[in-house]
Design a protein around this motif. Structure first.
Motif, PDB file in Angstrom:
ATOM      1  N   LYS A  40     -94.750 -57.041  31.632  1.00  0.00           N
ATOM      2  CA  LYS A  40     -95.263 -55.696  32.195  1.00  0.00           C
ATOM      3  C   LYS A  40     -95.251 -53.460  32.098  1.00  0.00           C
ATOM      4  O   LYS A  40     -94.963 -53.453  33.083  1.00  0.00           O
ATOM      5  CB  LYS A  40     -95.008 -55.809  33.205  1.00  0.00           C
ATOM      6  N   GLY A  41     -94.520 -54.077  31.248  1.00  0.00           N
ATOM      7  CA  GLY A  41     -94.088 -52.286  30.368  1.00  0.00           C
ATOM      8  C   GLY A  41     -95.131 -51.261  29.282  1.00  0.00           C
ATOM      9  O   GLY A  41     -96.373 -52.482  30.072  1.00  0.00           O
ATOM     10  N   LYS A  42     -95.285 -50.751  28.940  1.00  0.00           N
ATOM     11  CA  LYS A  42     -96.712 -50.090  28.098  1.00  0.00           C
ATOM     12  C   LYS A  42     -95.990 -50.212  26.884  1.00  0.00           C
ATOM     13  O   LYS A  42     -93.982 -49.697  26.657  1.00  0.00           O
ATOM     14  CB  LYS A  42     -96.159 -48.760  29.028  1.00  0.00           C
ATOM     15  N   ASN A  86     -97.481 -60.108  18.791  1.00  0.00           N
ATOM     16  CA  ASN A  86     -96.117 -60.418  19.229  1.00  0.00           C
ATOM     17  C   ASN A  86     -95.962 -59.730  20.314  1.00  0.00           C
ATOM     18  O   ASN A  86     -95.841 -60.141  21.464  1.00  0.00           O
ATOM     19  CB  ASN A  86     -95.283 -62.006  18.916  1.00  0.00           C
ATOM     20  N   ARG A  87     -95.374 -58.583  19.458  1.00  0.00           N
ATOM     21  CA  ARG A  87     -94.343 -57.677  20.497  1.00  0.00           C
ATOM     22  C   ARG A  87     -95.328 -56.578  21.394  1.00  0.00           C
ATOM     23  O   ARG A  87     -94.449 -56.661  22.643  1.00  0.00           O
ATOM     24  CB  ARG A  87     -93.925 -56.754  18.544  1.00  0.00           C
ATOM     25  N   HIS A  88     -96.512 -56.114  20.909  1.00  0.00           N
ATOM     26  CA  HIS A  88     -97.468 -55.415  21.687  1.00  0.00           C
ATOM     27  C   HIS A  88     -97.237 -56.830  23.430  1.00  0.00           C
ATOM     28  O   HIS A  88     -97.769 -56.232  24.111  1.00  0.00           O
ATOM     29  CB  HIS A  88     -98.834 -55.827  20.941  1.00  0.00           C
ATOM     30  N   LEU A  89     -97.696 -57.403  22.977  1.00  0.00           N
ATOM     31  CA  LEU A  89     -98.191 -58.707  24.115  1.00  0.00           C
ATOM     32  C   LEU A  89     -96.441 -58.796  24.919  1.00  0.00           C
ATOM     33  O   LEU A  89     -97.254 -59.158  26.290  1.00  0.00           O
ATOM     34  CB  LEU A  89     -98.651 -60.478  23.549  1.00  0.00           C
TER      35      LEU A  89
END
Length: 208
Positions: free
Chosen positions: A38-40, A28-31
């Motif tokens: 819209k980050g990296k 969930n944190r990565h999504l």
């Protein structure tokens, strides 16, 4: 099941729940970073992921070690209780009239392990040399590989009572406490070992 072992069951439930939480938390944190913001993925995110994974690995490793890989210390009175049982052996005779108390069955033995047979109350018992040893009464009483406080006063009395022909059965049982419960071992047998006491080596029959 002993109630102390529920400590270990609860610990495993917590670890499994945390594992599921970590998997979904990382996902969930990565999504959230990639899709919503819209980050990296940054090093901070990766380090957070690694920290959570390491914590889970340490918890699982600790439980596995406590449950499967700890070796019982028979001298640790906080961990185990040790009991001794003594039974007189019944003499057997060969075809030529020679008496013996223990038979070594070479047909069932292999290069590293012998198979012993002995008789109590007309019942035949078979044990492996991995879990037993033969003690020749003509030699000092020693049992290699098993570190115990052997009750020598009792053994000397039984040597006289049973004419050096009896079986000492040692049982070690895990005590009811938190550590044993965490390892799911509370009130379970840790080991059983037999000492086959014979008057002399001549009372051992080797069947080839």
């Amino acid at each position: 099941m002993n109630s102390w072992n529920f400590v270990g069951i609860i610990a495993w439930i917590i670890v499994i729940a945390l594992l599921i939480f970590v998997v979904f938390n990382i996902r969930n944190r990565h999504l959230n970073i990639l899709v919503v913001k819209k980050g990296k993925i940054t090093w901070k995110t990766i380090l957070t992921d690694l920290l959570e994974i390491v914590v889970i690995i340490l918890m699982v490793s600790g439980l596995l070690y406590t449950s499967l890989f700890t070796r019982v210390d028979l001298t640790d009175k906080e961990a185990v209780s040790v009991s001794y049982k003594y039974d007189p052996m019944i003499v057997q005779t060969t075809d030529d009239g020679q008496g013996y108390y223990v038979k070594i069955d070479k047909k069932q033995s292999n290069s590293s392990t012998d198979v012993y047979q002995y008789w109590l109350n007309n019942t035949t018992y078979t044990v492996s040399s991995r879990d037993s040893t033969i003690s020749d009464a003509t030699l000092p009483f020693t049992v290699s590989g098993i570190h115990l406080d052997w009750p020598m006063k009792k053994i000397k009395k039984l040597d006289s009572k049973y004419q050096y022909a009896y079986v000492i059965t040692v049982q070690a049982k895990y005590k009811n406490n938190f550590i044993n419960g965490l390892g799911l071992k509370a009130n379970r047998y840790a080991m059983e070992y037999r000492v086959l006491r014979v008057p002399a080596r001549s009372f051992i029959e080797v069947e080839k």
